[in-house]
Design a protein around this motif. Structure first.
Motif, PDB file in Angstrom:
ATOM      1  N   ARG A 144       0.830  -1.206   0.000  1.00  0.00           N
ATOM      2  CA  ARG A 144       0.000   0.000   0.000  1.00  0.00           C
ATOM      3  C   ARG A 144       0.868   1.261   0.000  1.00  0.00           C
ATOM      4  NH1 ARG A 144      -5.460   0.984   2.490  1.00  0.00           N
ATOM      5  NH2 ARG A 144      -5.648   3.235   2.594  1.00  0.00           N
ATOM      6  N   LYS A 217      -8.455  10.616   3.791  1.00  0.00           N
ATOM      7  CA  LYS A 217      -9.488   9.810   4.424  1.00  0.00           C
ATOM      8  C   LYS A 217     -10.854  10.447   4.201  1.00  0.00           C
ATOM      9  CE  LYS A 217      -8.023   6.137   6.790  1.00  0.00           C
ATOM     10  NZ  LYS A 217      -7.668   6.066   8.197  1.00  0.00           N
ATOM     11  N   PHE A 219     -15.286   9.705   4.995  1.00  0.00           N
ATOM     12  CA  PHE A 219     -16.107   9.090   6.044  1.00  0.00           C
ATOM     13  C   PHE A 219     -17.551   8.963   5.593  1.00  0.00           C
ATOM     14  CE2 PHE A 219     -12.571  11.436   7.715  1.00  0.00           C
ATOM     15  CZ  PHE A 219     -12.028  10.599   8.666  1.00  0.00           C
ATOM     16  N   GLU A 231     -14.498   4.576   7.543  1.00  0.00           N
ATOM     17  CA  GLU A 231     -13.484   5.513   7.050  1.00  0.00           C
ATOM     18  C   GLU A 231     -12.687   4.813   5.967  1.00  0.00           C
ATOM     19  OE1 GLU A 231     -10.127   6.356   9.751  1.00  0.00           O
ATOM     20  OE2 GLU A 231     -11.236   5.350  11.320  1.00  0.00           O
ATOM     21  N   ALA A 550      -4.417  -0.995   7.943  1.00  0.00           N
ATOM     22  CA  ALA A 550      -3.673  -1.398   9.144  1.00  0.00           C
ATOM     23  C   ALA A 550      -4.617  -1.763  10.290  1.00  0.00           C
ATOM     24  CB  ALA A 550      -2.716  -0.288   9.566  1.00  0.00           C
ATOM     25  N   PHE A 551      -5.576  -0.877  10.556  1.00  0.00           N
ATOM     26  CA  PHE A 551      -6.468  -1.103  11.697  1.00  0.00           C
ATOM     27  C   PHE A 551      -7.921  -0.941  11.244  1.00  0.00           C
ATOM     28  CE2 PHE A 551      -2.419   0.519  13.420  1.00  0.00           C
ATOM     29  CZ  PHE A 551      -2.080  -0.526  14.266  1.00  0.00           C
ATOM     30  N   LYS A 553     -12.073  -1.570  10.820  1.00  0.00           N
ATOM     31  CA  LYS A 553     -13.196  -1.734  11.737  1.00  0.00           C
ATOM     32  C   LYS A 553     -14.035  -2.928  11.292  1.00  0.00           C
ATOM     33  CE  LYS A 553     -13.209   2.833  13.595  1.00  0.00           C
ATOM     34  NZ  LYS A 553     -11.930   3.221  12.950  1.00  0.00           N
ATOM     35  N   ILE A 562      -8.989  -1.627  20.124  1.00  0.00           N
ATOM     36  CA  ILE A 562      -8.978  -0.581  21.151  1.00  0.00           C
ATOM     37  C   ILE A 562     -10.341  -0.459  21.833  1.00  0.00           C
ATOM     38  CG2 ILE A 562      -7.174   0.743  19.997  1.00  0.00           C
ATOM     39  CD1 ILE A 562      -9.331   2.705  19.061  1.00  0.00           C
ATOM     40  N   ALA A 564     -13.419   0.680  20.490  1.00  0.00           N
ATOM     41  CA  ALA A 564     -14.046   1.968  20.165  1.00  0.00           C
ATOM     42  C   ALA A 564     -15.168   1.696  19.169  1.00  0.00           C
ATOM     43  CB  ALA A 564     -13.022   2.919  19.551  1.00  0.00           C
TER      44      ALA A 564
ATOM     45  N   GLU B 164      -1.419   4.308   7.257  1.00  0.00           N
ATOM     46  CA  GLU B 164      -2.555   5.126   7.665  1.00  0.00           C
ATOM     47  C   GLU B 164      -3.188   4.528   8.911  1.00  0.00           C
ATOM     48  OE1 GLU B 164      -5.339   6.180   4.471  1.00  0.00           O
ATOM     49  OE2 GLU B 164      -3.850   5.321   3.113  1.00  0.00           O
ATOM     50  N   THR B 165      -3.246   5.318   9.953  1.00  0.00           N
ATOM     51  CA  THR B 165      -3.900   4.887  11.184  1.00  0.00           C
ATOM     52  C   THR B 165      -5.313   5.460  11.213  1.00  0.00           C
ATOM     53  OG1 THR B 165      -2.853   6.762  12.265  1.00  0.00           O
ATOM     54  CG2 THR B 165      -1.737   4.651  12.455  1.00  0.00           C
ATOM     55  N   PRO B 166      -6.197   4.892  12.019  1.00  0.00           N
ATOM     56  CA  PRO B 166      -7.602   5.319  11.951  1.00  0.00           C
ATOM     57  C   PRO B 166      -7.856   6.715  12.521  1.00  0.00           C
ATOM     58  CG  PRO B 166      -7.308   3.533  13.560  1.00  0.00           C
ATOM     59  CD  PRO B 166      -5.994   3.725  12.902  1.00  0.00           C
ATOM     60  N   TYR B 167      -8.915   7.336  11.999  1.00  0.00           N
ATOM     61  CA  TYR B 167      -9.354   8.643  12.506  1.00  0.00           C
ATOM     62  C   TYR B 167     -10.475   8.501  13.521  1.00  0.00           C
ATOM     63  CZ  TYR B 167      -6.610  11.443   9.298  1.00  0.00           C
ATOM     64  OH  TYR B 167      -5.563  12.044   8.649  1.00  0.00           O
ATOM     65  N   LEU B 168     -11.191   7.401  13.456  1.00  0.00           N
ATOM     66  CA  LEU B 168     -12.279   7.194  14.415  1.00  0.00           C
ATOM     67  C   LEU B 168     -11.746   6.270  15.492  1.00  0.00           C
ATOM     68  CD1 LEU B 168     -15.206   6.748  11.873  1.00  0.00           C
ATOM     69  CD2 LEU B 168     -14.705   8.771  13.262  1.00  0.00           C
ATOM     70  N   ILE B 169     -11.294   6.883  16.599  1.00  0.00           N
ATOM     71  CA  ILE B 169     -10.647   6.077  17.624  1.00  0.00           C
ATOM     72  C   ILE B 169     -11.379   6.259  18.949  1.00  0.00           C
ATOM     73  CG2 ILE B 169      -8.471   6.155  16.361  1.00  0.00           C
ATOM     74  CD1 ILE B 169      -7.433   8.012  18.656  1.00  0.00           C
ATOM     75  N   PHE B 200      -1.306   3.956  18.198  1.00  0.00           N
ATOM     76  CA  PHE B 200      -1.283   3.121  16.990  1.00  0.00           C
ATOM     77  C   PHE B 200       0.123   2.938  16.461  1.00  0.00           C
ATOM     78  CE2 PHE B 200      -5.657   4.476  17.196  1.00  0.00           C
ATOM     79  CZ  PHE B 200      -6.317   3.283  16.970  1.00  0.00           C
TER      80      PHE B 200
END
Lengths: 583, 583
Positions: A144, A217, A219, A231, A550-551, A553, A562, A564, B164-169, B200
């Motif tokens: 990526r 990003k 949403f 996202e 990476a993370f 939902k 986490i 959330a 890219e790490t998430p924005y909705l945390i 993250f």
């Protein structure tokens, strides 16, 4: 300095060198008098050797106590391996360890850190940091990054400027549902997170930035279908003083560049297909053209015989499944059941075997003779050995059913090779689509899309027939990008809002800033946006996007790692002047 | 194709060529028989000429009707200019226009589209899309893009992977206030927008990504001071298997690379200064070292004389303002008033003129003789012709006051040349700082910062004296980056949370996922984050960040262009299960 080299770096040229490595214990084998440890980091695996004779006793004992995923640092000498492993970059050597430091111990991971793991989806997500240690996920993230770098380089070299647009913007009811952010400083008011930077990029064109892009990003608060994320990332682009052709050329160039740089594949000029043609030929506005099975419309040859089902249908349409004449009755029945499932919704299916001797055998032999069926074979481009499947009913619905069957057959026949890339442009999308639920037209792309000037005469009388200067890039059956030439004229934009059911006041309140901007010298402009998650997954030869994020939902929009979203303090709610109002 | 060339491209080599250009009317001069138009786009300005004799009458008439900021397309021939303009890239040529199309007209802009505009801040923000047409803003955005590209290239070449790490945390009460996002699918629960991707990126290190970076938006819901934005951009980085020294070297390299590539400036190795030294010498943890004026502590020479003000002070400290001995009584009084303003808060100021003849004249001559004052001059490194300013009082407060004076004097003396770059590292920050309001220690950097092992013995007895493996990069008096070596051990992390006043339950609830991760083989790791907005502004030679942000918010956190935040529908609130609770 924790290390002199990484775990993917050492080879025969380093023999006799003293080195320091650090990493994770992938596995260890204890033969009593000798211990081997595979030491892993992002870059590879290096074999460590501890041996009763040559290794200090205390180091040797410590080596025996190492568990999987322990983090260690070792000093030692690069030596030649007795049994070399040609499949590993470091397979010619091993490290005879003289010092061993355990930097951190590790509990047994809840799943194996291997390419084929025994971990289920939910566990892997909860321990995503362990999942990322696995090659398939790690490599997806590295891939990526490479894609994003190449995109930036290519566009930047063409004078595109990456501009960061704001994340705290204004909520508008058009389009999907916004995520909103209560403002503490402006009580009772909310920001929205952008569904796309659409209006900002258009304002950048009004502002003379000329060529804009952004990897950004976006949403959408939608009920999540599989493989959708609340996202997601777009490669968002806009250009001024362009016609559709200019945009297609730039982004075809970009896609070709990515295929070449990342996959070593040269593709020819992308075919361009109208929306109308795509729908008629593939039943789909994102046709997978890695394989044929084009639709053959059979109304003229199948109707006005004695077969009532076909006679009463708006559309009779078939496809030829290559080499499927050998399907057994059972296989055919299973396929008929498949199209009759509620997700597809066909009421039945007719089939025609194209025998090797040039004759046909069908489930409707009593209504159609060999010459009728020959015409069907011609219309569907069926060859000897193929099986023709025919559906009938209302045109749109039937096309969509046959498209689903076409994809299913292609999957079963192994025609969807992820290492074959067949991009195309679908152009001339309708401007509007009728929405039954709200009883009004919606913008098919978005309300800023410009209608084709030659179709403007239809806008009051037959708005559904007006085509837009809108286009999608399709790759292997996926829409990976879409865009349009925009409206840059205040009057036309007002008219469009009114067509879409906005009152002048609503249009002004929500998009007044944009229409206002159009009065200060807006240039002709247009653009497009690629879905980066999907693009990367397809280029990476995968169907699902999750490993390329990476993370991610889950389908309830939760980050299970986490935990959330979560509750927040009353004090925080109070500051924001909101109260919970649970049902 | 709207154009064959852009407006910055044509020169003498193109003479006699037929070209098509498009852009905005910057200005036009109508001499009756001849009309000149300056056509502008992002790339430059090209002069168009329409002339009664050579231009078609209808085109000529249309040219006369063009207003400022009209968007036009012209065809014509490149011809040599009679009076060349060596200051313009296109100054050798002009276009004799044969065809003119008005693509869009324009209302008169509310301020002039010139480098020095007549528009006030608020108007410029409301019409930001017009402001962006101005060179200073346009060039700032292009410069920002260049900086970001160079950062990515440099780090990527060093094997850093942008993830890219998430924005909705998840919202955590530690640190600044979060912006929160109500979740519709998880009623009563909220996401938070990240203040930074801190946890993250640490999890990515646990996940073996080894070298991570990201250029990423971060969010803080704080009352905005001037030049702060609720959303801002960080260059966020993290590395595994590193000590502080490794990190400083990488990011010193990055900064040096940026200075060289973007400014053509080679800087020497960055000085490293302890926090303690910076505070004693500059009264500030982000000293501007483009100029001297180091603090001289005068307690030993100024106390135990008859001057009660100094005798009772915890600290007596002075600086030498170069060449300021010539200040008049009025100028000195003004400066004394300046330090007595509530923003600075000094109760008075002593001064000493260092005369050219080597003698001193001070405001405290009745308490101190020439040899006393000579010692002051030595301590402050004052030369003949300088003026020493001395403040006294509680140590921390006085240092901070003198630091403010030092910066003010430097500004007045023109010592803060924005084209001189003096970077340094400030290291060994305290781990904790005492917060009067809450009556407890807070993490000075953040709760994940690792204490210096050699200071661990003080952690229970004198926690305020424990130093951290934390560092800031400072450039021209601005902290442009900061980071630390992180804790990678669960026990130490728990202990830290407890020191910071977390109950074990709170720590578990908020950061359980991180401490859990540490048990599965966390490597030693550390990192840092640069503030991109500030970095770009400083490299661009500006003090304020606003012009380097495409669509900034004002001090109330509002986007005055789109008018956000704004009210949202009741239906939307209902779906989110929240109600307004306005005071």
């Amino acid at each position: 300095m924790y290390r002199s080299h990484n775990c993917g770096q050492l080879n025969a040229t380093h023999i006799n060198k003293e080195v320091t490595l650090a990493g994770w214990v992938q596995k260890s084998r204890d033969k009593g008098f000798m211990v081997w440890v595979d030491l892993r980091d992002r870059y590879g695996i290096t074999q460590l050797i501890f041996d009763e004779q040559r290794t200090d006793k205390s180091v040797f004992e410590k080596a025996k106590s190492l568990g999987r995923e322990f983090v260690i640092q070792v000093k030692g000498t690069v030596i030649e391996r007795e049994s070399k492993n040609a499949n590993m970059a470091t397979g010619d050597i091993e490290i005879l360890v003289s010092e061993l430091i355990v930097l951190n111990s590790a509990m047994l991971p809840p799943f194996t850190i291997e390419d084929d793991t025994d971990g289920g989806e939910e566990t892997r997500m909860k321990y995503r940091y362990l999942d990322i240690r696995r090659n398939p996920v790690k490599n997806a993230l590295l891939f990526r990054h490479k894609v994003a770098m190449e995109v930036r380089k290519y566009l930047s070299d063409l004078d595109f400027c990456e501009v960061e647009t704001p994340y705290l913007i204004k909520s508008t009811p058009e389009g999907a549902r916004d995520f909103v952010v209560p403002s503490r400083m402006n009580q009772g008011q909310f920001y929205a997170l952008p569904q796309s930077p659409q209006t900002f990029k258009q304002l950048l064109m009004v502002g003379g930035m000329d060529k804009y892009f952004q990897i950004v990003k976006c949403f959408r608060d939608e009920d999540l279908r599989a493989d959708r994320q609340p996202e997601f990332t777009q490669i968002d682009c806009e250009m001024a003083f362009v016609e559709q052709e200019d945009i297609l050329n730039v982004f075809e160039g970009l896609t070709r560049h990515l295929l070449k740089e990342l996959k070593g594949i040269e593709v020819a000029e992308f075919p361009r297909m109208t929306y109308e043609h795509a729908m008629k030929t593939y039943g789909n506005d994102k046709p997978d053209i890695r394989f044929e099975m084009k639709f053959g419309e059979l109304n003229s040859t199948a109707q006005h015989k004695d077969f009532g089902v076909f006679n009463s249908a708006e559309l009779v349409v078939g496809i030829a499944a290559p080499g499927c004449a050998s399907y057994t009755r059972k296989e055919i029945d299973a396929l008929i059941d498949w199209v009759k499932r509620p997700q597809i919704g066909a009421s039945g299916m007719v089939y025609v075997k194209c025998e090797e001797d040039g004759t046909f055998k069908s489930s409707v032999d009593k209504f159609y003779d060999q010459s009728d069926l020959k015409k069907w074979a011609e219309a569907t481009n069926a060859k000897a050995g193929d099986m023709i499947f025919v559906l009938s009913g209302p045109a749109d619905k039937t096309r969509s059913q046959l498209s689903a069957l076409r994809m299913e057959l292609a999957t079963r026949l192994g025609l969807r090779n992820p290492e074959v890339f067949a991009p195309l442009w679908v152009v001339d999308f309708p401007l509007l689509e009728w929405d039954e639920e709200s009883g009004r037209y919606h913008a098919m792309h978005h309300p800023f899309t410009s209608p084709k000037p030659e179709d403007m005469k239809l806008i009051e009388t037959e708005p559904g027939k007006v085509r837009a200067n809108a286009y999608d890039m399709v790759l292997n059956g996926n829409e990976i990008g879409g865009g349009s030439i925009r409206i840059h004229d205040k009057e036309l934009q007002s008219r469009m809002f009114s067509l879409l059911g906005f009152s002048p006041e609503q249009a002004e309140e929500q998009f007044g800033f944009l229409m206002n901007a159009f009065q200060f010298g807006a240039p002709p402009h247009g653009g497009l946006a690629f879905g980066l998650d999907r693009l990367v997954a397809i280029l990476g030869g995968q169907e699902t996007i999750r490993d390329f994020i990476a993370f991610p939902k889950n389908n309830s929009g939760r980050d299970v790692m986490i935990d959330a979203p979560s509750l927040i303090d009353d004090a925080q709610l109070k500051e924001l002047c909101i109260r919970l109002d649970l049902k």
